[in-house]
Design a protein around this motif. Structure first.
Motif, short mmCIF file in Angstrom:
data_model
loop_
_atom_site.label_atom_id
_atom_site.label_comp_id
_atom_site.label_asym_id
_atom_site.label_seq_id
_atom_site.Cartn_x
_atom_site.Cartn_y
_atom_site.Cartn_z
N VAL A 240 0.83 -1.20 0.00
CA VAL A 240 0.00 0.00 0.00
C VAL A 240 0.86 1.26 0.00
O VAL A 240 0.63 2.20 -0.76
CB VAL A 240 -0.93 0.02 1.23
CG1 VAL A 240 -1.75 1.30 1.24
CG2 VAL A 240 -1.85 -1.18 1.21
N THR A 244 0.95 4.19 -2.69
CA THR A 244 0.60 5.57 -2.34
C THR A 244 1.67 6.53 -2.86
O THR A 244 1.35 7.56 -3.46
CB THR A 244 0.48 5.70 -0.82
OG1 THR A 244 -0.31 4.62 -0.34
CG2 THR A 244 -0.17 7.00 -0.45
N GLU A 259 -2.75 7.02 2.66
CA GLU A 259 -2.76 5.56 2.48
C GLU A 259 -4.16 4.99 2.64
O GLU A 259 -4.51 4.00 2.00
CB GLU A 259 -1.82 4.89 3.49
CG GLU A 259 -0.38 4.98 3.07
CD GLU A 259 0.52 4.07 3.88
OE1 GLU A 259 0.00 3.15 4.54
OE2 GLU A 259 1.73 4.27 3.82
N GLU A 260 -4.96 5.66 3.50
CA GLU A 260 -6.32 5.14 3.69
C GLU A 260 -7.12 5.21 2.40
O GLU A 260 -7.83 4.28 2.03
CB GLU A 260 -7.06 5.94 4.77
CG GLU A 260 -6.53 5.70 6.15
CD GLU A 260 -6.56 6.96 6.98
OE1 GLU A 260 -7.59 7.65 6.96
OE2 GLU A 260 -5.54 7.24 7.63
N THR A 263 -5.95 2.56 0.11
CA THR A 263 -6.45 1.25 0.53
C THR A 263 -7.90 1.06 0.11
O THR A 263 -8.29 0.00 -0.37
CB THR A 263 -6.35 1.10 2.06
OG1 THR A 263 -5.07 1.51 2.46
CG2 THR A 263 -6.60 -0.32 2.49
N ASP A 267 -9.16 -1.89 -2.27
CA ASP A 267 -10.24 -2.81 -1.93
C ASP A 267 -11.25 -2.87 -3.05
O ASP A 267 -11.72 -3.95 -3.42
CB ASP A 267 -10.93 -2.36 -0.63
CG ASP A 267 -10.11 -2.72 0.59
OD1 ASP A 267 -9.18 -3.53 0.42
OD2 ASP A 267 -10.38 -2.18 1.67
N ALA A 277 -5.56 -9.44 -3.18
CA ALA A 277 -4.80 -9.08 -1.98
C ALA A 277 -4.10 -10.33 -1.46
O ALA A 277 -4.71 -11.39 -1.35
CB ALA A 277 -5.73 -8.52 -0.92
N GLY A 281 -4.03 -8.32 2.58
CA GLY A 281 -3.91 -6.91 2.26
C GLY A 281 -2.51 -6.33 2.41
O GLY A 281 -2.32 -5.13 2.28
N TYR A 284 -0.29 -6.55 -2.99
CA TYR A 284 -1.32 -6.72 -4.01
C TYR A 284 -0.71 -7.26 -5.29
O TYR A 284 0.41 -6.89 -5.68
CB TYR A 284 -2.02 -5.39 -4.29
CG TYR A 284 -2.89 -4.99 -3.14
CD1 TYR A 284 -4.22 -5.38 -3.11
CD2 TYR A 284 -2.39 -4.27 -2.07
CE1 TYR A 284 -5.03 -5.04 -2.05
CE2 TYR A 284 -3.19 -3.93 -1.00
CZ TYR A 284 -4.51 -4.32 -1.00
OH TYR A 284 -5.31 -4.00 0.04
#
Lengths: 355, 653
Positions: A240, A244, A259-260, A263, A267, A277, A281, A284
Motif C-alpha cells: 500500500v 501511495t 494511504e487510507e 487502501t 479494496d 490481496a 492486504g 497486491y
C-alpha cells in the motif's frame, strides 16, 4: 470613584499587557486557565478579582474568547487583532452565531443546530447568517453524509474529510473520473510488478519446447509479449505504501492522497476482480498482465462494446434467449407467452447461425 | 429436484429419448408421485399391456423406482428424477470417456447407457461391440435413431473439447491403442478399465428402490435384530441409525474398482509418458509402494508396461450386470471444471500439472459430496480430498514438459533472460537421481512441480492446498470451497451479464461484508449514489439482492428505519437453478416446435431410402435446408448442454 477610575485605567492597561504577553509568547491555540494567567506574573499579587476584570474587558473587546475547559473550569483563548476587529463590528446576535460556528471548526454545523444552541429565532438567525456570509466570514458547505442539510463553517477553513467524504469526493459528489484514472494507474502499476516479462528470444525457446511435446500454446502469438507469474511466496509485490507514493509522485492527483484513500481504492479493485490481496492486504497482485491491462484500458474510452475477455466467461443462462427474456416468468407452454410463440428464439438462432 | 420445472424438463427428456409411452407414464408419476399399479392405470389411461410393458422397460432404464410393500403386498411406482435428468448429461459423459479411454470405450459406455443396465455376457454378444475400426463408427450410428439427443450433445461437446485438446495436445495413449489395434477381446479390458476408473458399477437390487424405501427397509431389518431389540432409549436410536447407514451402504454398493486399483490408480490407466524414462521412475515407485501393497498378487509385474492390455486376459465375470456410475462421472466432470478455472489464469504448464493432481484425486473420490443436499452457505465444513503425495504427481507429469519456463524468478533483480537457471536452486531432496531427460535431476523436477502447485494454491481461487502427512509433502484439493467458488462464479456471470460490472462490484462487496446500509456500501464500492441506487433497485427487482428493514422505534417510520442490503447466494442460487431448468425445457420445447414446422421435410429426409443418401435424393435447396436444420438442432441442444453445466455446478458439485 477616583480609585475606581484608576483601577479602571489600570485594568485596561493590565489587560493589554496580558494580551501582548500571551500573543507573543504562546501559540495561537493555547488554552489559558486562570492559573496560567496568574502564573505569568502580570497581575500584581495574584489578585484573582483583578484578573477576572482584565479578562472580562478583553473578552468584551473580542480579543479573548471565553471557553469552558476540562472539569468545567474557565479558560480563554486569544484572538488575533484582525479577527477581533471583525468581531467587534458584529451585532451581539451575529457574534453569538459566529462563535457557535467557530466552535465546530472544520466539521461545520447544521443550521438547525445553530438555532438550538443559540436559541435565536429563525428569522433573526437567517439574517445573521446572511450578513455573516455577506461579510465573507462564514461559508456554507456541502456534507456528503447529509446532502440535504445546510451547513456552515468559517470561511477560512477547509472542510474535514468527514464532511467531504475523503479524497474521492469533489464538491460532495463522488468524482468518478478521478477514481477511474487513479484506479487505472494503480492497476497498471501493480500489474507491471506482478509479472515477469519474458524476452522474445526466450519466448521462442518455450514455444519450440511446447510444440515438441505436442501442445501448442495459443497465447503466444508472434509480436506479443509473454508474461509469466512469479513463484508462490514471492515478496516483491507492491504494498500500500509503495502504491501511495507512486500515485502521489505520478502527478495524476492534484491533492496528496493518504494511504487510507489508496487502501479504499485497492479494496474496490479487489472487488472488481482486478487485483488480488495477498497476506490479507499486505501486498497486491494483479490478475491480468500489463499488456492485457493496457488493452482493456485502451478499449474502454473507444466504445462501449467490450471484448469477451474483459468479462467473466459467459455461461448457459447468459447466452440463451431465456436468460435475458423480460417475460420469462410468464412463459408457459400453451400460454400467452410460450416457447412456440417466442419472438426471441428466431433472431437468436439467426444471429448464432448467421443465416 | 422435485419442482415444477425440473419435472417438466425430465418429462421432456424422457419423451425425447424414449417416446410417448414412457413420457405418459413418467409425467403421471411425476404429477402424483407414488402410485400403485391400479391408480397409475387410472390416471394415465393406458391399457394393462401398455403399462406393464412400459413400466418394465422403464425399470430397466432406471427411470422408475418400484417397491413392494411388506404390509399390503402392493407394488408402488415412483419416478426417478435424478436418473431421468442424467439423460441430458449423457453426451458430455460419452465425450469425457472418449477423451480419457478412447472411442471404443465410449461406444461401450453408450451401449450400456442405451440399455440402462446390461449383463457383461450380453454385451459380448452384441455385434456393435465387436471391434473393428469401421464397426466402431457404425455402432454409434445404429443407436443414433433413438439417441439423437445424445449424439448432438456429443457433437457439441466434442467441438468444445477440440479447443481443449489443442492445449492438451497429447494423443491419449489408450486412444491410439484402440484405434490401431484389432485385438479380438477388446471388450473385457475396456470394461475393466471403465470399472477400474469407477465409471461403471454393479447393479444391485436395492438400486431399483428409492433411497427412502431402502432406508426404511434397512431400518426395519436392523430393528428386528435381537441384539438391537435389547437396547433402549438413546442407545437404541444411535444403534439403529448407524446400522441402517451401514446396511444401506452394503446394499447399494456396486463398487467394481476393488482389485482393479493399484496404488490408487486404476489398473491399465494410461501412464502419460511413454518413453524409456518411465522405467526409471517406475523402479523408484516400486520401491516406495512395494511395502504398502504387498498383498497384491505377483501377476502385476507388468502393471505399468505399455502392452498391458495384451497380457491382461482375465475377462470380466460375464454374470455381472453393470450400469453407469453417474456420481463418479460427476466427480470427473467437476474436476474438468476446476481445470478450466485453472486454465483461465495460469499458464498451460501449470494447468497440466494441476490436471495430473486432479486425475490422481479423481481415482480415489467416489462422489462429489457426502450429503445429498448442498449445505447452506457458511454451514458447510471444509472437506479436503485425499492427499496425493507430491512424488506421485511428479511421476504423472510429462517429462518433456518445460516446468521451469513458466514460473518467474524469486528476485526481480535477476536479469530476466537468465530465466531457467533460477537463483534459488535448492533441491528439496538432496539426493538427485539423474533422469534420462537431458540431465534434469529428479529433485529439481520435484521442486518445480511443487512450485507450480504452490502457484495454484494462491488466492483468489486456492485451487490446491499443501499438507504434510508424516513428513511427506502431499497436495489436496478443498472441494467444498471450490465448488462454492464455482457456484458463485456462475451467479456472478449472470449478474454481470444482466446488470453490468458495477452490479458485480456491489454484489461482491455485499457478499464479503454481509448486510450493509447504503452509505457504507457507497464508501466501500466507491460508486455515486445515483448509480448505486439504480443498480440496487434493478437487482432487487430481479431478485438478486434484497433489503432488510430494521426499525429504530416501535412505530416503524421509514425515516427512523435502517435499511440494510444483502445478497444471499443460496437463495439466488436456488431461483437461478429453477430458471435454468425452465430455460432448458424451453429450449427443448422450441426445438420440438421448430421440428414440427419442418415436419414434412424432415419426414422425407428420414425415409429409409433417403437417409444416408441425402445427396442423391434431395435437391440443392433441400440440402441447404437440411444443413440449416441440423445446425439449428445442434445449437439448441448445445445450449441445453451449456445450461446443464450450470445445473451441475449449482446442484451437483
Amino acid at each position: 470613584m477616583a480609585s475606581a477610575g484608576a483601577s479602571g485605567a489600570s485594568v485596561t492597561e493590565l489587560a493589554s499587557k496580558l494580551y501582548e504577553h500571551c500573543l507573543n509568547n504562546y501559540p495561537p491555540d493555547q488554552l489559558f486557565y486562570q492559573q496560567d494567567l496568574l502564573g505569568l506574573g502580570i497581575v500584581p499579587k495574584s489578585d484573582l478579582a483583578l484578573l477576572l476584570r482584565c479578562t472580562q474587558s478583553l473578552v468584551d473587546q473580542k480579543l479573548f474568547r471565553l471557553l469552558q475547559g476540562k472539569n468545567d473550569r474557565l479558560a480563554w483563548k486569544i484572538i488575533s487583532r484582525e479577527d477581533a476587529e471583525k468581531l467587534q463590528n458584529l451585532s451581539p446576535d451575529e457574534s453569538l452565531v459566529y462563535n457557535v460556528i467557530h466552535s465546530t471548526g472544520r466539521n461545520g454545523i447544521w443550521v438547525r443546530a445553530i438555532g438550538t444552541r443559540t436559541g435565536l429565532h429563525k428569522s433573526i438567525l437567517d439574517r445573521c447568517l446572511k450578513s455573516l456570509e455577506g461579510k465573507n466570514y462564514i461559508k456554507s458547505v456541502h456534507n456528503v453524509k447529509f446532502p440535504s442539510r445546510k451547513m456552515y463553517m468559517l470561511a477560512g477553513l477547509a472542510p474535514s474529510e468527514d464532511v467531504t467524504g475523503g479524497a474521492w469526493f469533489t464538491d460532495g459528489v463522488l468524482d468518478e473520473n478521478f477514481i477511474n484514472t487513479v484506479a487505472g494507474y494503480i492497476e497498471y502499476t501493480v500489474s507491471r510488478k506482478s509479472w515477469v516479462e519474458v524476452p522474445s528470444a526466450d519466448a521462442h525457446r518455450t514455444k519450440r519446447i511446447k510444440t515438441s511435446d505436442g501442445s501448442v500454446s495459443v497465447k503466444q502469438e508472434a509480436g506479443q509479449k509473454t508474461f509469466i507469474p512469479f513463484p508462490a511466496g514471492y515478496r516483491g509485490y507492491p504494498t500500500v505504501s509503495m502504491l501511495t507514493d507512486a500515485v502521489n509522485e505520478s502527478g495524476i492527483t492534484p491533492v496528496r492522497l493518504g494511504e487510507e484513500s489508496i487502501t479504499q481504492l485497492l479494496d474496490m479493485l479487489c472487488y472488481d476482480g482486478k487485483l488480488v490481496a495477498l497476506n490479507s492486504g499486505e501486498m497486491y497482485k494483479s490478475v491480468k498482465n500489463p499488456e492485457a491491462v493496457k488493452q482493456s484500458q485502451a478499449r474502454k474510452p473507444a466504445g462501449e462494446d467490450k471484448g469477451i475477455d474483459d468479462r467473466l466467461v459467459t455461461n448457459g443462462m447468459t447466452e440463451a434467449p431465456c436468460g435475458t427474456c423480460p417475460v420469462f416468468k410468464l412463459c408457459a407452454p400453451g400460454g400467452a407467452v410460450s416457447p412456440e410463440s417466442c419472438e426471441y428464439f428466431d433472431p437468436w438462432l439467426e444471429k448464432a447461425l448467421g443465416f | 429436484m422435485t419442482s415444477q420445472y425440473a419435472g417438466e424438463l425430465c418429462t421432456l427428456l424422457v419423451e425425447d429419448n424414449f417416446g410417448e409411452l414412457f413420457a405418459r407414464i413418467f409425467s403421471t408419476l411425476n404429477r402424483y408421485d407414488r402410485l400403485s399399479f391400479s391408480r397409475l392405470k387410472f390416471y394415465s389411461r393406458l391399457s394393462n399391456a401398455q403399462l406393464r410393458h412400459g413400466l418394465a422397460a422403464m425399470i430397466q432404464q432406471h427411470l422408475v423406482y418400484h417397491y413392494t410393500s411388506y404390509d399390503d403386498g402392493i407394488t408402488y411406482y415412483e419416478p426417478n428424477m435424478q436418473s431421468a435428468y442424467y439423460l441430458v448429461r449423457s453426451g458430455k459423459i460419452l465425450e469425457l470417456i472418449e477423451h480419457r479411454l478412447g472411442k471404443y470405450a465410449a461406444t461401450v459406455m453408450s451401449t450400456i447407457m442405451f440399455l440402462g443396465h446390461a449383463q457383461v455376457g450380453y454385451l459380448e454378444t452384441l455385434p456393435a461391440l465387436r471391434p473393428s475400426n469401421s464397426d466402431v463408427n457404425r455402432a454409434s450410428e445404429e443407436r443414433g435413431g433413438i439417441h439423437e439427443t445424445e449424439e448432438y450433445h456429443g457433437e457439441e461437446a466434442r467441438q468444445e473439447t477440440e479447443e481443449h485438446r489443442e492445449t492438451e495436445g497429447r494423443p491419449n495413449g489408450l486412444n491410439s491403442d484402440y484405434t490401431s489395434s484389432e485385438r479380438p477381446a477388446l471388450l473385457h479390458p475396456t470394461l475393466k478399465a471403465l470399472a477400474g476408473h469407477g465409471y461403471i458399477l454393479r447393479v444391485r437390487d436395492a438400486q431399483f428402490q428409492s433411497y427412502a424405501d431402502n432406508a426404511l427397509d434397512a431400518e426395519r431389518t436392523i430393528k428386528s435384530r435381537p441384539d438391537i431389540k435389547a437396547l433402549k432409549g438413546k442407545k437404541l436410536d444411535e444403534a439403529v441409525t448407524e446400522g441402517t447407514l451401514e446396511l444401506l451402504k452394503e446394499r447399494l454398493d456396486g463398487d467394481l474398482t476393488r482389485g482393479l486399483m493399484f496404488n490408487g490408480v486404476p489398473r491399465g490407466a494410461k501412464r502419460r509418458h511413454t518413453t524409456g524414462a518411465t522405467e526409471a521412475s517406475n523402479k523408484k515407485a516400486r520401491v516406495d509402494y512395494a511395502a504398502v501393497d504387498e498383498d497384491e498378487d505377483g501377476g502385476e509385474e507388468n502393471e505399468w508396461s505399455d502392452d498391458d492390455f495384451g497380457e491382461d486376459t482375465i475377462p470380466m465375470e460375464s454374470g455381472i450386470t453393470v450400469r453407469i456410475n453417474y456420481e463418479k462421472l460427476d466427480v470427473a466432470l467437476r474436476n474438468r471444471r476446476f481445470l478450466e478455472l485453472a486454465e483461465r489464469d495460469s499458464s498451460p504448464v501449470t494447468a497440466e500439472v494441476y490436471e495430473s493432481l486432479l486425475r490422481r484425486i479423481e481415482y480415489q473420490t467416489a462422489k462429489c459430496r457426502d450429503t445429498t443436499e448442498i449445505p447452506r452457505e457458511g454451514e458447510e465444513g471444509e472437506h479436503y480430498s485425499v492427499p496425493v503425495p507430491l512424488r506421485a504427481v511428479v511421476e504423472d507429469v510429462d517429462l518433456f514438459l518445460d516446468l521451469a519456463g513458466s514460473v518467474g524468478p524469486m528476485e526481480v533483480s535477476q536479469p530476466i533472460n537468465r530465466r531457467g537457471k533460477r537463483p534459488l536452486e535448492e533441491t528439496t531432496n538432496g539426493a538427485a537421481h539423474d533422469g534420462t531427460n537431458g540431465g534434469q535431476s529428479d529433485g529439481n523436477r520435484t521442486y518445480e512441480v511443487d512450485q507450480h502447485l504452490c502457484l495454484l494454491a494462491q488466492p483468489p481461487y486456492s485451487l490446491t492446498s499443501k499438507r504434510m502427512v508424516s513428513g511427506l509433502i502431499t497436495w489436496t484439493v478443498e472441494f467444498r470451497h471450490l465448488a462454492r467458488k464455482l457456484r458463485h462464479l456462475e451467479l456472478e456471470r449472470i449478474i454481470e451479464a444482466r446488470y453490468g460490472d458495477v452490479a458485480l462490484r456491489v454484489v461482491r462487496v455485499l457478499h464479503d461484508k454481509g448486510k450493509l446500509d447504503e452509505k457504507r456500501l457507497q464508501e466501500i464500492s466507491l460508486l455515486p449514489f445515483k448509480d448505486l441506487r439504480q443498480v440496487l433497485a434493478s437487482m432487487q427487482t430481479g431478485g438478486f439482492v434484497d433489503l432488510q428493514e430494521v426499525p429504530r422505534d416501535a412505530l416503524r417510520q421509514p425515516s427512523k428505519t435502517i435499511f440494510l442490503w444483502f445478497y444471499d447466494p443460496d437463495r439466488v442460487g436456488n431461483s437461478v437453478l429453477e430458471d435454468t431448468y425452465k430455460a432448458m425445457s424451453r429450449c427443448l420445447q422450441r426445438l420440438r416446435f421448430e421440428r414440427s414446422r419442418l415436419k414434412e421435410f424432415l419426414e422425407k429426409t428420414e425415409r429409409s431410402d433417403v437417409k444416408g443418401n441425402e445427396e442423391r435424393y434431395l435437391s440443392e435447396a433441400e440440402l441447404t435446408l437440411l444443413g440449416q436444420w441440423r445446425a439449428k438442432e445442434a445449437l439448441l441442444l448445445g445450449e441445453v448442454a451449456r445450461l446443464d453445466e450450470m445445473v451441475a455446478v449449482i446442484r451437483d458439485y
